[in-house]
Design an enzyme around this catalytic site. Structure first.
Site, PDB file in Angstrom:
ATOM      1  N   SER A  72       4.429  46.302 -47.227  1.00  0.00           N
ATOM      2  CA  SER A  72       4.044  47.958 -46.161  1.00  0.00           C
ATOM      3  C   SER A  72       5.076  48.766 -47.001  1.00  0.00           C
ATOM      4  O   SER A  72       6.151  48.422 -47.700  1.00  0.00           O
ATOM      5  CB  SER A  72       4.354  47.232 -44.940  1.00  0.00           C
ATOM      6  OG  SER A  72       3.408  46.645 -44.288  1.00  0.00           O
ATOM      7  N   GLU A 122      11.678  44.373 -39.631  1.00  0.00           N
ATOM      8  CA  GLU A 122      10.343  44.601 -40.294  1.00  0.00           C
ATOM      9  C   GLU A 122      10.187  46.346 -39.977  1.00  0.00           C
ATOM     10  O   GLU A 122      10.070  46.412 -38.686  1.00  0.00           O
ATOM     11  CB  GLU A 122       9.341  43.602 -40.462  1.00  0.00           C
ATOM     12  CG  GLU A 122       9.786  42.406 -40.816  1.00  0.00           C
ATOM     13  CD  GLU A 122       8.798  41.286 -40.807  1.00  0.00           C
ATOM     14  OE1 GLU A 122       8.161  40.622 -41.979  1.00  0.00           O
ATOM     15  OE2 GLU A 122       7.766  41.314 -39.903  1.00  0.00           O
ATOM     16  N   ASP A 177      -0.397  45.154 -41.120  1.00  0.00           N
ATOM     17  CA  ASP A 177       0.450  46.393 -40.917  1.00  0.00           C
ATOM     18  C   ASP A 177      -0.461  47.755 -41.298  1.00  0.00           C
ATOM     19  O   ASP A 177      -0.898  47.845 -42.516  1.00  0.00           O
ATOM     20  CB  ASP A 177       1.772  46.511 -41.629  1.00  0.00           C
ATOM     21  CG  ASP A 177       2.448  45.234 -41.597  1.00  0.00           C
ATOM     22  OD1 ASP A 177       1.855  44.319 -40.658  1.00  0.00           O
ATOM     23  OD2 ASP A 177       3.484  45.119 -42.169  1.00  0.00           O
TER      24      ASP A 177
END
Ligand code: FRU
Length: 481
Positions: free
Chosen positions: A108, A221, A42
């Site tokens: 992340s 997410e 990511d």
């Protein structure tokens, strides 16, 4: 030396040594961002801070596989030319350090500027069997070296009603208050947990800003909630959503009630290789989005070359006059243009082969659909000399869909498709870069992004139609950094 500094130094030394080995990367894209070594997923902490663009990313420097998560870091003045920086975050504290072989690390998150200082927010993750996820911050004096304050974790537990899946904080300011959304799940439905703070350290839970109605996945997410023109948008990467991978909901945010209400949602990209999109507002006022140009359930042929993962080209997200979402490549990508070939009003019968060839290209093709007798119209890129290998981008006039057919593209298969609104002229804006093809349709109404792994000699372009079609405009540039 503190533990974080030790872990960072170890990673940086490893990377320096590994780069010296000069492992050949036959699939290396020319202008898409990739990590200097190892694994990338990511985009994290996207921000323009004091004029400089920062791109952080989920990074496992020690191998081509996902592993203990670090934050890689790169900076740019123009969103196109990136300079690698030292690793920003490495797992070093008990809230992010697990046993070998288990998933753990600095997951992340996002970045903000507070009183001229860059601040990062991320998830400390330990124990993949019985996950524990907490929210943390990191601070810096110089924008390059980051420290983890002793008050970490700043959110030490998920609120009671939420599952242990509690990750990927995105922080922003609105009317003088800091807000954070964290991806989570409540009673099996994906949700975005909302927190607020006055000082970025002490956070109060405000409830779920939004939650799936049962059709939008069981865990969200990488949530990202932001104002866009007179509306708000919530981008999430839902897990286990039927027919959705990365969606953008458009609606209204009530900051008093702490609720986001969606009017409608769109798929951010209709290709197979697109996940974990994150946006930021730049100093020109543009809402810019990057995503990981891969996905979890896929092959990574580049692992044989010791690396995996790339970012998409940066895209501007906007709403048009009708309030519809548009995704367009940032104009800075024009800096990469080298030679140009252009043709206007070509009467195409069956096929047309331009002079330009290459594996790193930008193409703009406009087809006049008003009086074509063809059902299938489109082009092949990354085509081999014998014509057997190619990625096909085709508009099907009967179904009104654009199809990106990967079945002859090399090493992978599948057909990605996007239905578009009826139109008299079809415009395709395409970025090809060795192992990827991104197709922007009709000024960003839809985008289709895919990874492909052709032979490094498959560099031809060919336009085609079953019968005839007028190509009102064709522009092709070679792209080079
Ligand atoms: C999304 C994701 C995030 C997590 C990170 C771990 O791709 O699963 O939810 O923070 O990757 O690398």
């Amino acid at each position: 030396m503190n533990n974080h500094k030790k872990a960072i130094d170890k990673a940086n030394t490893y990377i320096e040594e590994k780069i010296k080995e000069k492992q050949e990367r036959t699939f290396q894209p020319s202008y898409h961002f990739t990590a200097p070594v190892g694994w990338l997923n990511d985009p994290n902490g996207l921000i323009q801070h004091k004029g400089i663009y920062h791109l952080f990313y989920q990074f496992h420097p020690y191998s081509e596989d996902w592993g203990p998560m670090h934050w890689g870091h790169a900076t740019s003045k123009d969103l196109v030319h990136w300079e690698h920086q030292p690793v920003a975050l490495a797992p070093s504290e008990d809230y992010e350090l697990g046993k070998a072989g288990e998933g753990y690390g600095c997951f992340s998150g996002s970045a903000v500027t507070n009183n001229d200082q860059l601040v990062l927010f991320y998830t400390g993750h330990i124990d993949s069997k019985n996950p524990k996820e907490v929210q943390c911050m990191a601070t810096t004096e110089d924008g390059i070296h980051f420290e983890k304050p002793a008050i970490n974790p700043i959110i030490p537990n998920p609120p009671e009603t939420l599952s242990a899946d509690f990750r990927d904080p995105k922080v922003w300011a609105y009317d003088g208050v800091w807000y954070m959304v964290v991806g989570t799940s409540e009673e099996g439905h994906g949700g975005a947990a909302l927190f607020q703070s006055k000082d970025l350290m002490d956070w109060q839970y405000c409830g779920l800003a939004a939650k799936s109605d049962g059709t939008l996945g069981d865990m969200w997410e990488c949530p990202d909630l932001f104002p866009i023109q007179h509306k708000h948008a919530l981008v999430v990467s839902p897990m286990n959503m039927n027919g959705g991978k990365n969606i953008m909901m458009v609606g209204d945010m009530d900051y008093k009630l702490h609720r986001f209400t969606k009017d409608y949602f769109v798929e951010v990209d209709e290709g197979f290789d697109f996940y974990a999109a994150q946006t930021f507002l730049d100093e020109k006022g543009r809402r810019i989005l990057f995503a990981w140009m891969d996905q979890w359930e896929t092959e990574f042929p580049t692992k044989k070359e010791g690396w995996a993962g790339a970012m998409t080209v940066p895209r501007v997200v906007s709403l048009n006059d009708e309030g519809e979402v548009r995704f367009q490549p940032v104009e800075e990508l024009q800096l990469l243009r080298k030679g140009k070939e252009q043709h206007k009003h070509v009467e195409l019968t069956h096929s047309f082969t331009p002079e330009t060839s290459g594996q790193s290209l930008e193409l703009k093709v406009n087809f006049d659909l008003s009086n074509t007798n063809s059902e299938g119209i489109g082009l092949h890129v990354l085509k081999s000399e014998d014509g057997k290998e190619y990625t096909e981008i085709k508009y099907d006039t009967s179904s009104g869909e654009v199809l990106v057919d990967l079945n002859r593209a090399g090493q992978i298969s599948g057909i990605a498709s996007a239905k578009i609104k009826e139109c008299d002229e079809l415009s395709l804006h395409i970025y090809v870069d060795r192992c990827s093809v991104e197709v922007f349709i009709n000024d960003g109404e839809k985008v289709i992004t895919n990874r492909v792994y052709p032979d490094n000699r498959s560099n031809r372009i060919e336009l085609f139609a079953d019968n005839t079609v007028n190509v009102s405009d064709l522009q092709i540039w070679s792209l080079e950094k």
